[in-house]
Design an enzyme around this catalytic site. Structure first.
Site, PDB file in Angstrom:
ATOM      1  N   LYS A  89       0.900  -1.209  -0.189  1.00  0.00           N
ATOM      2  CA  LYS A  89      -0.061   0.014  -0.060  1.00  0.00           C
ATOM      3  C   LYS A  89       0.923   1.309   0.111  1.00  0.00           C
ATOM      4  CE  LYS A  89      -3.795   1.565   2.487  1.00  0.00           C
ATOM      5  NZ  LYS A  89      -4.914   1.341   3.737  1.00  0.00           N
ATOM      6  N   SER A 164      -9.337   1.985   2.159  1.00  0.00           N
ATOM      7  CA  SER A 164      -8.291   2.602   1.299  1.00  0.00           C
ATOM      8  C   SER A 164      -7.243   1.620   0.904  1.00  0.00           C
ATOM      9  CB  SER A 164      -7.531   3.557   2.432  1.00  0.00           C
ATOM     10  OG  SER A 164      -6.990   2.682   3.549  1.00  0.00           O
ATOM     11  N   SER A 188     -10.395  -0.864   6.126  1.00  0.00           N
ATOM     12  CA  SER A 188      -9.760  -0.769   4.761  1.00  0.00           C
ATOM     13  C   SER A 188      -8.999  -1.606   4.338  1.00  0.00           C
ATOM     14  CB  SER A 188      -8.817   0.425   5.207  1.00  0.00           C
ATOM     15  OG  SER A 188      -9.423   1.740   5.312  1.00  0.00           O
TER      16      SER A 188
END
Length: 510
Positions: A89, A164, A188
């Site tokens: 990420k 996210s 997320s």
């Protein structure tokens, strides 16, 4: 070893293989790390114009790492991920790469060293291919920002892969990499996993060190409620990665070591399962019913003891409405620099009655919560954790939906808190507020419980759907094992149409 004649078939067979299987193929010499990396880079070049999942790359650095992995393999070294390509990420520091968390203010923030979690995966032999897309400040269920643009769902590019960790799950679903690293504070990890049909694990709070994540760089204190954890295409890879991510905090590791207990059971039939498919006070969506009933059917077929909330003795199950209010309070007060309220939200805050103890009121008040009030909510959090511990004397896991709907169409309207999303109910489709999509995702966050999101097939529109298994504090192996046992019996990840290059794999799809 020269394998050029066989390589297309072999590499195609590894495209959607697990990280463990890829590592085994590398160790056995059936493929080299350089060959596997070039296969991954070619897939990203081929598909990512439409998906936009991997937004930060350094191909030459990845090639150098792959060559080093091949040299290590040739020397006889064996590590869990030696030569396996992965992405992480964007909010994790990777030496030499920008970490912005999607914020243009940090578009030039080049990391000097790896985040602790990234360093652990690299030490295990992983080849870092690049970084995956996120929302602005990691604060959305969609992954788009002004630096890197919009990420799309491989199952339907008109829809979001979630947020996210949306770029993370899109990279997994599209067959770029077999392992990803994400973070979770409001779903997320688990919601993007649900939207794309992969596996995601939110660890017990505090297990995985967060050093080197987010912006600005150099923060020492972890953000309250946030955890880092793995995403993968198999449950077994979640456990493989989790083991590598434990005990990384340098100061704590001098004396304290986490040694997680084994899974409570090795056979599905031995699990005691509570299923919840309706949030208190809310109607049950058709999606929530579909997901949970599909899991219940599979569990009962295997002789599992399945209970509903009506079967639970009064007072044993924590008050989910109270818990969600406390969750919103601590969530909203966890931001070091909370964004300004929208004009509409400011008006709602000003109109609140002093005795309004709702979850909405808690979130509005959270950015200016007095420390004395925060301490009271923190005490409630700890009390709830202990109540869950008593609950898990009678049950092993709680199964719930991950969200009230599958992946939805892109919606970038502002302000974000005014957005609504179409959710189907028995009496028709209704628009549901952005804030009301997080009940299930938030359930394990406040008490810090582990939760594993696992795919359960496709819905009538052909979109992947998932459930989550929530387990006892520090018993992460139990929820992962539960997901893995279901996977072994009923299958798990399915590659989205159009992204597979192996006809044999395509022919075997359910």
């Amino acid at each position: 070893m020269t394998t050029h004649a066989l390589q297309p078939t072999l590499l195609d067979s590894l495209t959607f293989a697990s990280a463990r299987a890829q590592a085994e193929a590398l160790a056995a010499g059936r493929v080299t790390a350089v060959e596997l990396l070039e296969h991954v880079l070619a897939r990203i070049d081929r598909f990512d114009r439409a998906i936009n999942a991997v937004v930060v790359r350094n191909d030459e650095a990845a090639r150098a790492a792959a060559r080093e992995a091949d040299a290590a393999l040739a020397r006889g070294e064996r590590r869990p991920l030696l030569g396996v390509p992965i992405t992480v990420k964007e909010s994790f520091d990777v030496a030499g790469f920008v970490t912005s968390s999607g914020n243009p203010d940090y578009a030039d923030n080049v990391a000097a060293q790896d985040a602790l979690a990234v360093a652990a995966l690299r030490k295990a032999g992983a080849v870092i291919v690049g970084k995956s897309n996120v929302p602005l400040a990691l604060a959305d269920l969609q992954s788009y920002n002004a630096i890197y643009g919009v990420s799309n769902n491989p199952w339907d590019t008109t829809r979001t892969p979630g947020g996210s960790s949306g770029g993370s799950t899109a990279a997994l679903a599209a067959g770029y990499v077999a392992l990803e690293l994400g973070t979770d504070i409001g779903g997320s990890i688990r919601i993007p996993a649900h939207f794309t049909g992969v596996y995601g694990h939110k660890p017990t709070a505090g297990l995985v060190a967060l050093g080197g994540t987010g912006v600005p760089s150099g923060r020492r204190a972890d953000r309250d409620l946030t955890v880092a954890g793995p995403l993968a295409r198999t449950a077994a890879d979640l456990e493989l990665a989790l083991d590598l991510l434990l005990n990384l905090e340098p100061l704590a590791a001098k004396a304290w070591k986490a040694s997680l207990p084994p899974a409570r059971h090795t056979q599905l039939k031995d699990f005691r399962v509570l299923v919840i498919d309706q949030w208190p006070g809310n109607p049950r969506s058709l999606h929530e019913a579909l997901v949970v009933e599909r899991v219940v059917e599979r569990l009962r077929t295997q002789g599992v003891q399945v209970s509903r909330t009506a079967d639970v003795p009064v007072g044993l199950l924590p008050d989910l409405v109270l818990q969600h209010r406390v969750y919103r309070s601590l969530l909203g007060s966890s931001l070091a620099a909370p964004p300004a309220l929208s004009e509409a939200a400011q008006k709602r805050l000003e109109a609140l009655a002093p005795d309004d103890d709702s979850a909405d009121a808690a979130l509005l008040r959270a950015p200016t919560l007095r420390h004395s009030e925060w301490l009271k909510d923190n005490e409630r959090r700890v009390a709830l954790r202990h109540q869950w511990e008593r609950f898990f004397d009678a049950f092993d896991v709680v199964v719930t939906p991950v969200a009230p709907l599958p992946a939805f169409a892109h919606n970038h309207s502002e302000p974000k808190d005014a957005r609504t999303y179409p959710v189907a109910f028995e009496d028709g489709t209704r628009e549901v507020r952005f804030l009301d999509l997080f009940h299930w995702a938030g359930l394990p966050v406040l008490p810090g419980l582990p939760a594993t999101s696992f795919p359960v097939g496709l819905d009538a529109e052909g979109l992947p759907v998932s459930a989550q298994a929530v387990g006892p504090y520090l018993e992460d192996r139990t929820t992962i094992a539960f997901a893995g046992l279901l996977e072994a019996l009923y299958g798990g990840f399915v590659a989205p149409p159009g992204y597979d290059t192996d006809p044999a794999y395509e022919a075997s799809r359910p």
